[in-house]
Every structure is written in C-alpha cells, then in structure tokens.
Design a protein around this motif. Structure first.
Motif, mmCIF file in Angstrom:
data_model
loop_
_atom_site.group_PDB
_atom_site.id
_atom_site.type_symbol
_atom_site.label_atom_id
_atom_site.label_comp_id
_atom_site.label_asym_id
_atom_site.label_seq_id
_atom_site.Cartn_x
_atom_site.Cartn_y
_atom_site.Cartn_z
ATOM 1 N N GLU A 120 -36.071 -10.529 29.987
ATOM 2 C CA GLU A 120 -37.323 -10.907 30.762
ATOM 3 C C GLU A 120 -38.464 -10.189 30.744
ATOM 4 O OE1 GLU A 120 -36.998 -13.818 32.672
ATOM 5 O OE2 GLU A 120 -34.844 -14.080 32.598
ATOM 6 N N ALA A 121 -38.365 -8.963 30.853
ATOM 7 C CA ALA A 121 -39.538 -7.795 30.746
ATOM 8 C C ALA A 121 -40.527 -8.085 29.975
ATOM 9 C CB ALA A 121 -39.411 -6.549 31.234
ATOM 10 N N THR A 122 -39.756 -8.288 28.226
ATOM 11 C CA THR A 122 -40.549 -8.427 27.055
ATOM 12 C C THR A 122 -41.231 -9.482 26.772
ATOM 13 O OG1 THR A 122 -38.089 -8.826 26.280
ATOM 14 C CG2 THR A 122 -39.229 -6.376 26.074
ATOM 15 N N ASN A 145 -37.733 -16.690 28.424
ATOM 16 C CA ASN A 145 -39.091 -17.250 29.131
ATOM 17 C C ASN A 145 -40.253 -16.898 28.549
ATOM 18 O OD1 ASN A 145 -37.637 -18.549 31.303
ATOM 19 N ND2 ASN A 145 -37.506 -16.542 32.170
ATOM 20 N N ALA A 146 -40.420 -17.042 27.148
ATOM 21 C CA ALA A 146 -41.571 -16.753 26.349
ATOM 22 C C ALA A 146 -41.529 -17.700 25.094
ATOM 23 C CB ALA A 146 -41.589 -15.420 25.885
ATOM 24 N N ASP A 147 -42.725 -17.809 24.684
ATOM 25 C CA ASP A 147 -42.885 -18.923 23.513
ATOM 26 C C ASP A 147 -42.757 -18.069 22.056
ATOM 27 O OD1 ASP A 147 -43.788 -21.211 24.971
ATOM 28 O OD2 ASP A 147 -45.661 -20.257 25.065
ATOM 29 N N VAL A 148 -41.471 -17.595 22.154
ATOM 30 C CA VAL A 148 -41.106 -16.860 20.725
ATOM 31 C C VAL A 148 -41.097 -17.662 19.422
ATOM 32 C CG1 VAL A 148 -39.183 -15.616 19.816
ATOM 33 C CG2 VAL A 148 -39.554 -15.370 22.225
ATOM 34 N N ASP A 149 -41.564 -17.134 18.412
ATOM 35 C CA ASP A 149 -41.749 -17.873 17.110
ATOM 36 C C ASP A 149 -40.595 -18.112 16.356
ATOM 37 O OD1 ASP A 149 -44.974 -18.388 17.008
ATOM 38 O OD2 ASP A 149 -44.566 -16.340 17.597
ATOM 39 N N LEU A 150 -39.534 -17.271 16.271
ATOM 40 C CA LEU A 150 -38.416 -17.255 15.727
ATOM 41 C C LEU A 150 -37.303 -16.228 16.417
ATOM 42 C CD1 LEU A 150 -36.976 -18.476 13.183
ATOM 43 C CD2 LEU A 150 -37.568 -16.619 12.078
ATOM 44 N N TYR A 151 -36.185 -16.641 16.506
ATOM 45 C CA TYR A 151 -34.908 -15.601 16.835
ATOM 46 C C TYR A 151 -34.278 -15.534 15.733
ATOM 47 C CZ TYR A 151 -30.929 -14.726 19.742
ATOM 48 O OH TYR A 151 -29.607 -13.988 20.100
ATOM 49 N N VAL A 152 -33.638 -14.315 15.197
ATOM 50 C CA VAL A 152 -32.877 -14.113 14.081
ATOM 51 C C VAL A 152 -31.579 -13.351 14.661
ATOM 52 C CG1 VAL A 152 -32.583 -13.144 11.988
ATOM 53 C CG2 VAL A 152 -34.801 -14.064 12.378
ATOM 54 N N SER A 153 -30.525 -13.810 14.750
ATOM 55 C CA SER A 153 -29.404 -12.967 15.285
ATOM 56 C C SER A 153 -28.105 -13.416 14.783
ATOM 57 C CB SER A 153 -29.474 -13.157 16.676
ATOM 58 O OG SER A 153 -28.351 -12.542 17.413
ATOM 59 N N TYR A 154 -27.039 -13.062 15.090
ATOM 60 C CA TYR A 154 -25.683 -13.477 15.186
ATOM 61 C C TYR A 154 -25.367 -14.482 16.261
ATOM 62 C CZ TYR A 154 -24.768 -10.793 11.017
ATOM 63 O OH TYR A 154 -24.697 -10.401 9.756
ATOM 64 N N THR A 319 -32.020 -24.593 17.188
ATOM 65 C CA THR A 319 -32.974 -23.896 18.245
ATOM 66 C C THR A 319 -31.833 -23.226 19.346
ATOM 67 O OG1 THR A 319 -32.992 -26.065 19.469
ATOM 68 C CG2 THR A 319 -34.661 -25.609 17.808
ATOM 69 N N VAL A 320 -32.569 -22.317 20.002
ATOM 70 C CA VAL A 320 -31.745 -21.805 21.381
ATOM 71 C C VAL A 320 -32.770 -21.765 22.359
ATOM 72 C CG1 VAL A 320 -30.811 -19.602 22.125
ATOM 73 C CG2 VAL A 320 -30.150 -20.443 19.907
ATOM 74 N N ASN A 321 -32.171 -22.459 23.399
ATOM 75 C CA ASN A 321 -33.213 -22.370 24.956
ATOM 76 C C ASN A 321 -33.352 -20.945 25.303
ATOM 77 O OD1 ASN A 321 -34.127 -22.904 27.776
ATOM 78 N ND2 ASN A 321 -34.147 -25.023 26.660
ATOM 79 N N ASN A 322 -34.562 -20.555 25.498
ATOM 80 C CA ASN A 322 -34.651 -19.269 26.412
ATOM 81 C C ASN A 322 -35.102 -19.288 27.640
ATOM 82 O OD1 ASN A 322 -37.463 -19.933 26.138
ATOM 83 N ND2 ASN A 322 -37.915 -17.809 24.981
ATOM 84 N N GLY A 323 -35.131 -20.264 28.299
ATOM 85 C CA GLY A 323 -35.493 -20.585 29.676
ATOM 86 C C GLY A 323 -36.790 -21.149 29.739
ATOM 87 N N LYS A 324 -37.462 -21.119 28.542
ATOM 88 C CA LYS A 324 -38.904 -21.702 28.462
ATOM 89 C C LYS A 324 -39.052 -22.813 27.567
ATOM 90 C CE LYS A 324 -43.889 -20.674 28.562
ATOM 91 N NZ LYS A 324 -44.920 -19.674 28.321
ATOM 92 N N VAL A 325 -38.708 -22.499 26.429
ATOM 93 C CA VAL A 325 -38.695 -23.448 25.367
ATOM 94 C C VAL A 325 -37.560 -23.356 24.388
ATOM 95 C CG1 VAL A 325 -41.181 -22.919 25.097
ATOM 96 C CG2 VAL A 325 -39.581 -21.513 23.721
ATOM 97 N N GLU A 326 -37.351 -24.145 23.244
ATOM 98 C CA GLU A 326 -36.513 -24.137 22.355
ATOM 99 C C GLU A 326 -36.699 -23.281 21.223
ATOM 100 O OE1 GLU A 326 -33.290 -25.508 22.447
ATOM 101 O OE2 GLU A 326 -33.610 -26.277 24.246
ATOM 102 N N VAL A 327 -36.117 -22.265 21.202
ATOM 103 C CA VAL A 327 -36.886 -21.389 20.224
ATOM 104 C C VAL A 327 -36.201 -21.455 18.786
ATOM 105 C CG1 VAL A 327 -36.981 -18.703 19.558
ATOM 106 C CG2 VAL A 327 -36.907 -19.637 21.901
#
Length: 363
Positions: A120-122, A145-154, A319-327
């Motif tokens: 949340e804080a980031t 809860n942020a407009d992250v441009d891309l999420y890369v993970s497992y 896409t993954v929902n982060n509470g604000k957008v579908e990232v």
C-alpha cells in the motif's frame, strides 16, 4: 609599475576563477542536499544515441538470500542489454523506500522497477514517478492501489496451490498450521489464497482442521518461530502438517519442531528454494519448497524494463487487479521441488550446486 599592474591582474584573475569554482561546488551541494521535487527526466526517445537507458531498481531488502540473487541477476541482465541500473534497498523501512525512490527519480532515470515492502505504502512511489513522466514496473510483488504500468512476477496463487497439494497428499487428514508471510506483502495474500483454495474443500469435509493461522510480521524468521511455538503449545504438540509462506519461515518453524523432537516427523512446505531449505529437504526435515527460477524473472523484467523505457510496446499474459486498476502482467510458472526432483530442477539449473546441497548428507 608594469610589474605591479601585472601582479594585480594576476590576483584578480585568480579571484574570478576561485569564485566560479566555488559557485559550481555550491550548485552540487544544493542538488544533493536539497533536491528539487521535479526530476530532471527526459523521455528515453530524446536521449537515443546520447546516453544509455537508465533503470532504477528500488528493492525492499537485501537481508535474505534470494534478494541478493535478484539484485545480481537483474543488474547483469540490464547491462547485457546495453542499459545502466542503479540499485537501492530499504531493508524493510517503508519511509526509507519512498525516499530512496524519490532520489532515483531526481537523478533522471528512464524507468523505475520496484520490489515493494509495503504494497500500500509504495503507491506513493508510483505517483511520484508518473508525475516525472517515468513508468513503473512492479517486480515480484504487486504495488496496490496505484496505476502500475506493468507487473512481472510468478503466479503466486499457484505457489500456494502447489504447496497445499503436495502436503495434503502426504497428510490428507489432521491438524494443519499455516505460517503466513508479512501481512503488508500482497504476495503473502495471494499465496494464502492458493493454499486455502486447496484446503477449503477438505476443511468442509472435516478431514482437515487449521488449528493455527498467523501472519509473520515483516517476514522475520524469529517471528515465525514464535508463531510455531504458540501453535505447538496450544495443541500439545499434536500437529500433522505445516505450510509456511517461504523457506525462511519454514526453517524457523522447523527449529520450533526440532525443540520438541518433531523435526522430520511432520511435513513442512516452504518457498524460494533457498540453499538452507534445499539442504533440509535432502536431510528430510523439510518436505518441499517452491522454486521460482529467479534468473528467468530477472531477465524477463530487465528486457521489459528496457523496452518500456524506450517507449516500445510489450506483450503481457494477463491482468491482475491491484485494488485500483487491472495491471498488465507477465506471470511465470513456479515449480514444486522435493527430494525426488531436486537434482533436475535447482541443481541442474545451477541455482545451487550439488556439493552445496548435499554437503550435510552422509555417504
């Protein structure tokens, strides 16, 4: 008289030079000690052919084995692509991570990659970067809860599913302990979701009872050990299985089990394929770990970071929902590792050597 004028002129020239140098030094101090809120960012396309792409990497911590690997692999991958990278770590301090990210932004990076400590804080970091025209990639852990441009993970929900499927095959009935990760880490929630996706039907049937379920503050192993000690005490040591959110917490849980003479008698799952976990697996005190090939993650993230910084399009899996957008997200597949396949996975991949893994196994 001419000699006197020459000396006076020489002194005046020296004075002017000293003033210019002093002015430059003052400018440097003002930039480093009192940076402007507006970054000196230039879009990557404007710098093409002038300077290499600069990537900022804001990491939560370097106090765990796996994150040291991420740092080195990501750095090498970025440099292999002809770009530069500056890496900083906050070691679990939320305010420090935000401050460090702001410093990276002010130094004119072209793109920011973030491993958040607090999901949340980031969000503040993403906002500051976007204000400066800089895109942000969320690495391994999702910024909420942020407009992250891309999420890369497992696929972290799949991590939990793999853990639970393996443990329930060994202990289809009985009392379960769940040692979660840090509540502030979105990955910890995803893994738990995956675990209970498998456990819930068995809980409803009455085959399994989760007698202890607790988060581990800041992923600190000593906190996990206290959790496991509480679980054992509350249930008179009558525990049939343990699922831990990572290998560090699994190792701490095993220490608590060992103190009661139970290490190796109860199946325990972890995650990350730490060397200590691999050694515990081949010596039969930990049942399995989940291997997320970090090199693939680091190289994928580096490639996508450089592309985004250049303004190029990238392809995402979902896409993954982060509470604000579908990232937009790129999620790689994890691998369950037990004693039966440890050689063809983490050892054959060069993640750990056979000598390291088996050093405590008697011939």
């Amino acid at each position: 008289m001419k000699r006197l004028f020459f000396r006076i002129g020489h002194v005046l020239l020296l004075f002017v030079v000293l003033q210019v140098v002093a002015g430059c030094e003052d400018d440097e101090i003002s930039v480093s000690e009192a940076p402007s809120k507006e970054a000196t960012y230039k879009p990557a396309e404007e710098e093409a052919g002038e300077e290499p792409i600069k990537i900022g990497f804001s990491m939560d911590t370097l106090l765990e084995e796996r994150w040291l690997k991420d740092r080195e692999l990501f750095k090498q991958a970025v440099e292999d692509l002809g770009a530069e990278v500056e890496i900083i770590a906050a070691n679990g301090e939320d305010a420090l991570q935000v401050w460090q990210a702001e410093r990276l932004i002010e130094r004119g990076i072209d793109l920011l990659v973030v491993v958040p400590h607090n999901a949340e804080a980031t969000a503040t970091i993403v906002e500051r970067a976007h204000d400066a025209g800089i895109k942000v990639i969320s690495y391994d852990r999702l910024v909420k809860n942020a407009d992250v441009d891309l999420y890369v993970s497992y696929d972290n929900e799949l991590v939990g599913e793999l853990q639970a499927k393996a443990i329930t095959s060994l202990a289809p009935k009985g009392k379960y302990v769940y040692i979660g990760g840090a509540e502030t880490d979105n990955n910890a929630h995803l893994m738990k979701k995956g675990v209970f996706k498998v456990l819930d039907p068995l809980i409803e049937k009455g085959d399994i009872t989760v007698v202890y379920d607790q988060w581990t503050k800041d992923w600190v192993p000593t906190n996990a050990q206290k959790n496991m000690e509480e679980a054992l005490e509350a249930n008179d040591n009558q525990i049939d299985a343990v699922i831990s959110a990572n290998d560090a917490t699994a190792g701490a849980a095993i220490q608590a089990l060992d103190a009661q003479g139970l290490a190796g008698k109860i199946p325990v799952a972890g995650q990350d394929a730490d060397l200590a976990a691999a050694q515990r697996i081949v010596t039969d005190t930990q049942t399995l770990t989940i291997y997320k090939p970090i090199q693939a993650l680091a190289e994928t993230a580096a490639e996508l970071a450089v592309k985004l910084a250049k303004g190029e399009e990238v392809e995402e899996d979902r896409t993954v929902n982060n509470g604000k957008v579908e990232v937009p997200s790129v999620l790689l597949s994890p691998i369950a590792v037990s004693k039966s396949n440890i050689v063809e996975t983490i050892i054959d991949d060069g993640f750990h050597t056979k000598e390291e893994v088996y050093q405590f196994v008697e011939d």
